[in-house]
Design a protein around this motif. Structure first.
Motif, PDB file in Angstrom:
ATOM      1  N   UNK A 231      45.870  -6.126  -1.710  1.00  0.00           N
ATOM      2  CA  UNK A 231      45.075  -5.664  -2.976  1.00  0.00           C
ATOM      3  C   UNK A 231      45.580  -5.942  -4.365  1.00  0.00           C
ATOM      4  N   UNK A 232      47.075  -6.160  -4.499  1.00  0.00           N
ATOM      5  CA  UNK A 232      47.588  -6.357  -5.876  1.00  0.00           C
ATOM      6  C   UNK A 232      47.168  -7.825  -6.135  1.00  0.00           C
ATOM      7  N   UNK A 233      47.092  -8.760  -4.993  1.00  0.00           N
ATOM      8  CA  UNK A 233      47.097 -10.143  -5.334  1.00  0.00           C
ATOM      9  C   UNK A 233      45.300 -10.420  -5.646  1.00  0.00           C
ATOM     10  N   UNK A 234      44.370  -9.551  -4.771  1.00  0.00           N
ATOM     11  CA  UNK A 234      42.990  -9.589  -5.051  1.00  0.00           C
ATOM     12  C   UNK A 234      42.839  -9.272  -6.535  1.00  0.00           C
ATOM     13  N   UNK A 235      43.308  -8.103  -6.868  1.00  0.00           N
ATOM     14  CA  UNK A 235      43.055  -7.823  -8.436  1.00  0.00           C
ATOM     15  C   UNK A 235      43.597  -8.568  -9.377  1.00  0.00           C
ATOM     16  N   UNK A 236      44.629  -9.456  -9.101  1.00  0.00           N
ATOM     17  CA  UNK A 236      45.063 -10.537 -10.184  1.00  0.00           C
ATOM     18  C   UNK A 236      44.096 -11.843 -10.160  1.00  0.00           C
ATOM     19  N   UNK A 237      43.713 -11.926  -8.954  1.00  0.00           N
ATOM     20  CA  UNK A 237      43.036 -13.189  -8.620  1.00  0.00           C
ATOM     21  C   UNK A 237      41.573 -12.783  -9.433  1.00  0.00           C
ATOM     22  N   UNK A 238      40.991 -11.530  -9.207  1.00  0.00           N
ATOM     23  CA  UNK A 238      39.828 -11.287  -9.673  1.00  0.00           C
ATOM     24  C   UNK A 238      39.988 -11.272 -11.431  1.00  0.00           C
ATOM     25  N   UNK A 239      41.033 -10.908 -11.845  1.00  0.00           N
ATOM     26  CA  UNK A 239      41.038 -10.866 -13.460  1.00  0.00           C
ATOM     27  C   UNK A 239      41.052 -12.315 -13.859  1.00  0.00           C
ATOM     28  N   UNK A 240      41.665 -13.139 -13.249  1.00  0.00           N
ATOM     29  CA  UNK A 240      41.533 -14.705 -13.664  1.00  0.00           C
ATOM     30  C   UNK A 240      39.888 -15.207 -13.241  1.00  0.00           C
ATOM     31  N   UNK A 241      39.460 -14.771 -12.185  1.00  0.00           N
ATOM     32  CA  UNK A 241      37.879 -15.133 -12.024  1.00  0.00           C
ATOM     33  C   UNK A 241      37.033 -14.810 -13.072  1.00  0.00           C
ATOM     34  N   UNK A 242      37.205 -13.591 -13.680  1.00  0.00           N
ATOM     35  CA  UNK A 242      36.231 -12.927 -14.621  1.00  0.00           C
ATOM     36  C   UNK A 242      36.736 -13.527 -15.829  1.00  0.00           C
ATOM     37  N   UNK A 243      37.827 -13.984 -16.226  1.00  0.00           N
ATOM     38  CA  UNK A 243      38.008 -14.844 -17.306  1.00  0.00           C
ATOM     39  C   UNK A 243      37.445 -16.094 -17.489  1.00  0.00           C
ATOM     40  N   UNK A 244      37.673 -16.881 -16.228  1.00  0.00           N
ATOM     41  CA  UNK A 244      37.134 -18.386 -15.905  1.00  0.00           C
ATOM     42  C   UNK A 244      35.678 -18.207 -16.346  1.00  0.00           C
ATOM     43  N   UNK A 245      34.801 -17.023 -15.490  1.00  0.00           N
ATOM     44  CA  UNK A 245      33.216 -16.824 -15.600  1.00  0.00           C
ATOM     45  C   UNK A 245      33.298 -16.896 -17.206  1.00  0.00           C
ATOM     46  N   UNK A 246      33.697 -16.069 -18.137  1.00  0.00           N
ATOM     47  CA  UNK A 246      33.348 -15.705 -19.455  1.00  0.00           C
ATOM     48  C   UNK A 246      33.302 -17.162 -20.074  1.00  0.00           C
ATOM     49  N   UNK A 247      34.202 -17.947 -19.625  1.00  0.00           N
ATOM     50  CA  UNK A 247      34.296 -19.218 -20.490  1.00  0.00           C
ATOM     51  C   UNK A 247      33.106 -20.094 -20.184  1.00  0.00           C
ATOM     52  N   UNK A 248      32.376 -19.943 -19.027  1.00  0.00           N
ATOM     53  CA  UNK A 248      31.440 -20.616 -18.759  1.00  0.00           C
ATOM     54  C   UNK A 248      29.902 -20.126 -19.288  1.00  0.00           C
TER      55      UNK A 248
END
Ligand code: ADP
Length: 249
Positions: A231-248
């Motif tokens: 759960x911890x790793x999923x929460x962290x990777x989701x936060x990165x995915x969200x940031x990367x999605x904003x860049x697009x």
């Protein structure tokens, strides 16, 4: 006679072998972790773990202050655990007390084992753990969220710290004690590790367990910690995915 009863007359396991909240002996309460919820912190996390609601803000590494607290070899990790006045049934008196000082100390030490503190001589890393709603297991929920917030701050770590409690209530070994089980049970063991190496970074014990009960508690914890680590790793990777999605966008 009290309205609540005493430890010996409270029934915490029903005739179907279920706990008061309907869980089995080795079942966790629902856990939800969110990352980067505060704009002004270097890293932050919010955790809901059963009825616990806890917000963590991380600041640093920054020059340690006061200067005499600086260590020329490593950063100094200062966790501050604090319960809001409205976090428990009866208003909690604001400010530090013996319990919060103890929790701040054990959480600081556990985090220091995970952070590569040698990379930041003379620095401090501040971790503010604000308990908004408390329902047993707050030190472990706070520590679990703190390690996610430290990682979100980009601070180099050996591993995340993952924790859970086990204990004994109504004569049974149980995972992740509820408030009633914590208050009226026979034992409570907050436990946290660095999963990659299995190093134990926090273990406390209130009450007694036999060697057999302890090993039962450990096998329950082992399974639960793997789940929480995911759960911890999923929460962290989701936060990165969200940031990367904003860049697009
Ligand atoms: P933990 O929260 O890590 O399990 P404790 O075992 O000391 O720590 O506390 C168990 C629970 O008791 C807390 O999660 C909280 O729900 C309750 N509690 C702790 N301190 C207070 C307080 N001052 N007033 C009311 N309830 C409290």
């Amino acid at each position: 006679m009290t309205l609540l009863g005493t430890a010996s007359d409270i029934k915490l396991i029903n005739d179907d072998g279920l706990r008061l909240d309907g869980r089995g002996f080795d079942e966790l309460r629902p856990i939800k972790i969110e990352v980067n919820v505060l704009n002004r912190a270097d890293g932050s996390a919010y955790i809901e773990w059963g009825g616990n609601k806890i917000l963590v803000g991380v600041y640093g590494p920054r020059e340690a202050y006061p200067k005499h607290s600086q260590n020329i070899n490593k950063a100094f990790v200062r966790a501050r655990y604090s319960m809001a006045a409205f976090s428990v049934d009866e208003r909690k008196r604001p400010g530090p007390d013996r319990r919060s000082i103890e929790i701040s100390k054990v959480v600081s030490e556990a985090l220091e084992s995970a952070i590569i503190v040698e990379q930041f001589p003379r620095a401090e890393i501040d971790v503010f753990i604000e308990v908004l709603q408390a329902d047993a297991g707050t030190r472990i929920a706070g520590l679990t969220a703190s390690s996610v917030a430290v990682a979100a701050a980009g601070i180099p770590m050996r591993d995340l710290v993952v924790g859970c409690t086990a204990g004994k209530a109504d004569g049974q070994v149980l995972l992740d004690l509820s408030k009633e089980e914590d208050n009226f049970g026979q034992a409570d063991i907050p436990f946290a590790i660095l999963p990659k190496t299995g190093e134990v970074v926090l273990m406390q014990m209130d009450g007694d367990l036999t060697v057999e009960e302890m090993s039962k508690a450990h096998s329950m914890l082992d399974k639960a910690l793997k789940h929480i680590y995911n759960l911890q790793r999923e929460a962290l990777s989701k936060s990165f995915t969200d940031v990367v999605a904003q860049w697009g966008e």
